[in-house]
Write an enzyme that holds these catalytic residues in place. Structure first.
Site, PDB file in Angstrom:
ATOM      1  N   GLU A  88       0.753  -1.240  -0.149  1.00 50.28           N
ATOM      2  CA  GLU A  88      -0.011  -0.108   0.079  1.00 50.28           C
ATOM      3  C   GLU A  88       0.898   1.310  -0.103  1.00 50.28           C
ATOM      4  O   GLU A  88       0.467   2.488  -0.870  1.00 50.28           O
ATOM      5  CB  GLU A  88      -0.923  -0.055   1.320  1.00 50.28           C
ATOM      6  CG  GLU A  88      -2.108   1.298   1.186  1.00 50.28           C
ATOM      7  CD  GLU A  88      -3.267   1.123   1.766  1.00 50.28           C
ATOM      8  OE1 GLU A  88      -4.109   2.072   1.784  1.00 50.28           O
ATOM      9  OE2 GLU A  88      -3.417   0.032   2.599  1.00 50.28           O
ATOM     10  N   GLY A  96      -5.699   5.096  -0.426  1.00 52.53           N
ATOM     11  CA  GLY A  96      -6.068   3.850  -0.841  1.00 52.53           C
ATOM     12  C   GLY A  96      -7.519   3.438  -0.037  1.00 52.53           C
ATOM     13  O   GLY A  96      -7.935   3.755   1.062  1.00 52.53           O
ATOM     14  N   HIS A 106      -0.361 -14.102  -0.757  1.00 54.91           N
ATOM     15  CA  HIS A 106       1.120 -14.667  -0.264  1.00 54.91           C
ATOM     16  C   HIS A 106       1.317 -15.900  -0.601  1.00 54.91           C
ATOM     17  O   HIS A 106       0.695 -16.689  -0.313  1.00 54.91           O
ATOM     18  CB  HIS A 106       1.170 -14.350   1.404  1.00 54.91           C
ATOM     19  CG  HIS A 106       0.566 -13.117   1.978  1.00 54.91           C
ATOM     20  ND1 HIS A 106       1.028 -11.712   1.480  1.00 54.91           N
ATOM     21  CD2 HIS A 106      -0.456 -12.770   2.526  1.00 54.91           C
ATOM     22  CE1 HIS A 106       0.425 -10.881   2.223  1.00 54.91           C
ATOM     23  NE2 HIS A 106      -0.521 -11.459   2.929  1.00 54.91           N
ATOM     24  N   ARG A 150       4.679 -17.173  -1.055  1.00 55.52           N
ATOM     25  CA  ARG A 150       5.993 -17.899  -0.585  1.00 55.52           C
ATOM     26  C   ARG A 150       6.458 -17.151   0.795  1.00 55.52           C
ATOM     27  O   ARG A 150       6.479 -15.945   1.049  1.00 55.52           O
ATOM     28  CB  ARG A 150       7.053 -17.468  -1.392  1.00 55.52           C
ATOM     29  CG  ARG A 150       8.569 -18.178  -1.104  1.00 55.52           C
ATOM     30  CD  ARG A 150       9.306 -18.293  -2.315  1.00 55.52           C
ATOM     31  NE  ARG A 150       9.158 -19.281  -3.210  1.00 55.52           N
ATOM     32  CZ  ARG A 150       9.784 -19.444  -4.432  1.00 55.52           C
ATOM     33  NH1 ARG A 150      10.852 -18.805  -4.802  1.00 55.52           N
ATOM     34  NH2 ARG A 150       9.662 -20.545  -5.073  1.00 55.52           N
ATOM     35  N   SER A 151       7.095 -17.950   1.543  1.00 54.89           N
ATOM     36  CA  SER A 151       7.816 -17.227   3.115  1.00 54.89           C
ATOM     37  C   SER A 151       9.170 -16.791   2.472  1.00 54.89           C
ATOM     38  O   SER A 151       9.977 -17.403   1.769  1.00 54.89           O
ATOM     39  CB  SER A 151       7.729 -18.226   4.080  1.00 54.89           C
ATOM     40  OG  SER A 151       6.394 -18.662   4.412  1.00 54.89           O
ATOM     41  N   HIS A 199      -4.762   0.946 -14.236  1.00 56.80           N
ATOM     42  CA  HIS A 199      -5.646   1.686 -14.704  1.00 56.80           C
ATOM     43  C   HIS A 199      -5.609   3.118 -14.093  1.00 56.80           C
ATOM     44  O   HIS A 199      -5.342   3.064 -12.757  1.00 56.80           O
ATOM     45  CB  HIS A 199      -7.208   1.151 -14.292  1.00 56.80           C
ATOM     46  CG  HIS A 199      -8.496   2.011 -14.555  1.00 56.80           C
ATOM     47  ND1 HIS A 199      -8.633   2.499 -15.650  1.00 56.80           N
ATOM     48  CD2 HIS A 199      -8.875   2.793 -13.440  1.00 56.80           C
ATOM     49  CE1 HIS A 199      -9.864   3.257 -15.833  1.00 56.80           C
ATOM     50  NE2 HIS A 199      -9.917   3.544 -14.431  1.00 56.80           N
ATOM     51  N   GLY A 220      -7.820   6.071 -13.891  1.00 60.35           N
ATOM     52  CA  GLY A 220      -9.070   6.867 -14.023  1.00 60.35           C
ATOM     53  C   GLY A 220      -8.918   8.394 -13.598  1.00 60.35           C
ATOM     54  O   GLY A 220      -7.986   8.613 -12.600  1.00 60.35           O
TER      55      GLY A 220
END
Length: 140
Positions: A63, A83, A90, A92-93, A107, A109
Protein backbone atom coordinates in the site's frame (compact mmCIF):
# COMPACT_ATOMS: atom_id res chain seq x y z
CA UNK A 1 11.30 11.03 -16.28
CA UNK A 2 15.00 10.08 -16.12
CA UNK A 3 16.13 13.65 -15.52
CA UNK A 4 13.76 13.90 -12.53
CA UNK A 5 14.29 10.36 -11.21
CA UNK A 6 16.68 11.22 -8.36
CA UNK A 7 14.53 14.14 -7.21
CA UNK A 8 11.37 12.01 -7.22
CA UNK A 9 13.07 9.26 -5.19
CA UNK A 10 14.56 11.82 -2.80
CA UNK A 11 11.13 13.38 -2.16
CA UNK A 12 9.51 9.96 -1.69
CA UNK A 13 12.13 8.94 0.85
CA UNK A 14 12.13 12.30 2.64
CA UNK A 15 8.37 12.39 3.26
CA UNK A 16 8.58 8.97 4.95
CA UNK A 17 10.43 10.32 7.97
CA UNK A 18 8.41 9.75 11.14
CA UNK A 19 5.90 7.46 9.43
CA UNK A 20 5.15 3.74 9.18
CA UNK A 21 7.40 3.59 6.13
CA UNK A 22 10.36 4.71 8.24
CA UNK A 23 9.41 2.23 10.98
CA UNK A 24 9.47 -0.60 8.40
CA UNK A 25 12.70 0.75 6.78
CA UNK A 26 11.02 1.07 3.38
CA UNK A 27 13.26 2.81 0.83
CA UNK A 28 12.17 3.95 -2.64
CA UNK A 29 14.90 2.91 -5.06
CA UNK A 30 13.66 3.27 -8.66
CA UNK A 31 10.98 4.99 -10.66
CA UNK A 32 10.07 4.77 -14.34
CA UNK A 33 7.36 5.88 -16.75
CA UNK A 34 4.70 3.68 -15.13
CA UNK A 35 6.20 2.09 -12.02
CA UNK A 36 7.71 2.75 -8.60
CA UNK A 37 10.05 0.31 -6.84
CA UNK A 38 10.85 0.10 -3.13
CA UNK A 39 12.70 -2.32 -0.88
CA UNK A 40 12.23 -3.41 2.71
CA UNK A 41 14.58 -5.49 4.86
CA UNK A 42 13.25 -8.76 6.27
CA UNK A 43 14.31 -8.75 9.91
CA UNK A 44 12.70 -9.84 13.19
CA UNK A 45 10.99 -6.41 13.27
CA UNK A 46 8.64 -7.58 10.46
CA UNK A 47 8.30 -11.25 11.46
CA UNK A 48 5.20 -13.09 12.46
CA UNK A 49 5.67 -15.29 15.57
CA UNK A 50 7.14 -18.26 13.65
CA UNK A 51 10.02 -16.21 12.22
CA UNK A 52 8.96 -15.36 8.67
CA UNK A 53 7.82 -12.12 7.03
CA UNK A 54 4.40 -11.10 8.36
CA UNK A 55 1.73 -10.79 5.66
CA UNK A 56 0.62 -7.52 7.21
CA UNK A 57 4.09 -6.05 6.73
CA UNK A 58 3.92 -7.11 3.06
CA UNK A 59 0.54 -5.43 2.69
CA UNK A 60 1.83 -2.26 4.39
CA UNK A 61 4.75 -2.26 1.93
CA UNK A 62 2.40 -2.77 -1.03
CA UNK A 63 0.00 0.00 0.00
CA UNK A 64 2.88 2.37 0.71
CA UNK A 65 4.40 1.86 -2.73
CA UNK A 66 1.09 1.95 -4.60
CA UNK A 67 -0.04 5.11 -2.83
CA UNK A 68 3.31 6.81 -3.40
CA UNK A 69 3.10 5.85 -7.09
CA UNK A 70 -0.36 7.43 -7.28
CA UNK A 71 1.03 10.58 -5.71
CA UNK A 72 3.80 10.71 -8.34
CA UNK A 73 1.76 9.86 -11.42
CA UNK A 74 -1.36 11.87 -10.52
CA UNK A 75 0.27 15.15 -9.46
CA UNK A 76 0.13 15.02 -5.68
CA UNK A 77 0.11 18.81 -5.58
CA UNK A 78 -3.45 18.77 -6.96
CA UNK A 79 -4.85 15.63 -5.27
CA UNK A 80 -4.98 13.79 -1.97
CA UNK A 81 -4.42 10.09 -2.65
CA UNK A 82 -5.98 7.44 -0.42
CA UNK A 83 -6.04 3.68 -0.65
CA UNK A 84 -9.62 2.40 -0.68
CA UNK A 85 -9.12 -1.34 -1.17
CA UNK A 86 -6.21 -3.75 -1.07
CA UNK A 87 -6.04 -7.48 -1.68
CA UNK A 88 -3.00 -9.70 -1.30
CA UNK A 89 -2.05 -13.24 -2.13
CA UNK A 90 0.99 -14.45 -0.21
CA UNK A 91 2.64 -17.29 -2.12
CA UNK A 92 6.04 -17.78 -0.52
CA UNK A 93 7.68 -17.22 2.87
CA UNK A 94 10.95 -15.39 3.46
CA UNK A 95 13.13 -15.20 6.59
CA UNK A 96 15.96 -12.83 5.66
CA UNK A 97 17.30 -10.45 3.06
CA UNK A 98 15.19 -7.86 1.29
CA UNK A 99 11.83 -7.83 -0.42
CA UNK A 100 11.15 -5.54 -3.37
CA UNK A 101 7.75 -4.09 -4.18
CA UNK A 102 7.07 -2.84 -7.70
CA UNK A 103 3.85 -0.90 -8.22
CA UNK A 104 2.63 -0.82 -11.81
CA UNK A 105 -0.48 1.03 -12.94
CA UNK A 106 -3.21 -1.12 -14.45
CA UNK A 107 -5.83 1.65 -14.73
CA UNK A 108 -5.58 5.44 -14.45
CA UNK A 109 -9.03 6.90 -14.08
CA UNK A 110 -9.89 10.48 -13.19
CA UNK A 111 -11.02 9.41 -9.73
CA UNK A 112 -9.84 5.85 -9.11
CA UNK A 113 -6.67 4.05 -10.04
CA UNK A 114 -5.81 0.35 -9.99
CA UNK A 115 -2.30 -0.83 -9.14
CA UNK A 116 -0.61 -4.20 -9.22
CA UNK A 117 2.17 -4.55 -6.68
CA UNK A 118 4.44 -7.55 -7.01
CA UNK A 119 6.62 -8.29 -4.00
CA UNK A 120 9.68 -10.37 -4.79
CA UNK A 121 12.83 -11.54 -3.02
CA UNK A 122 16.39 -10.75 -4.09
CA UNK A 123 16.34 -13.58 -6.65
CA UNK A 124 13.09 -12.37 -8.22
CA UNK A 125 10.88 -15.06 -6.66
CA UNK A 126 7.31 -13.91 -6.10
CA UNK A 127 6.51 -13.50 -2.40
CA UNK A 128 3.15 -11.69 -2.65
CA UNK A 129 0.95 -10.33 -5.40
CA UNK A 130 -1.21 -7.39 -4.37
CA UNK A 131 -3.89 -5.26 -5.97
CA UNK A 132 -4.53 -1.75 -4.68
CA UNK A 133 -7.31 0.65 -5.60
CA UNK A 134 -6.63 4.30 -4.84
CA UNK A 135 -8.82 7.37 -5.03
CA UNK A 136 -7.67 10.85 -5.99
CA UNK A 137 -9.54 13.63 -4.20
CA UNK A 138 -9.02 17.25 -5.26
CA UNK A 139 -7.15 19.48 -2.83
CA UNK A 140 -9.19 22.53 -1.95
Amino acid sequence: MNEHKEKILSVCNEICKGTLMETLDITYIDVGENFLLAKMPVTPKVYQPDGVLHGGASVALAESVGSAASYIFLDGQKFFVRGIEIAANHVRSIKEGFVYAKASMLHKGRTTQLWEIKITDEEGNLISNCKLTTIALPRK
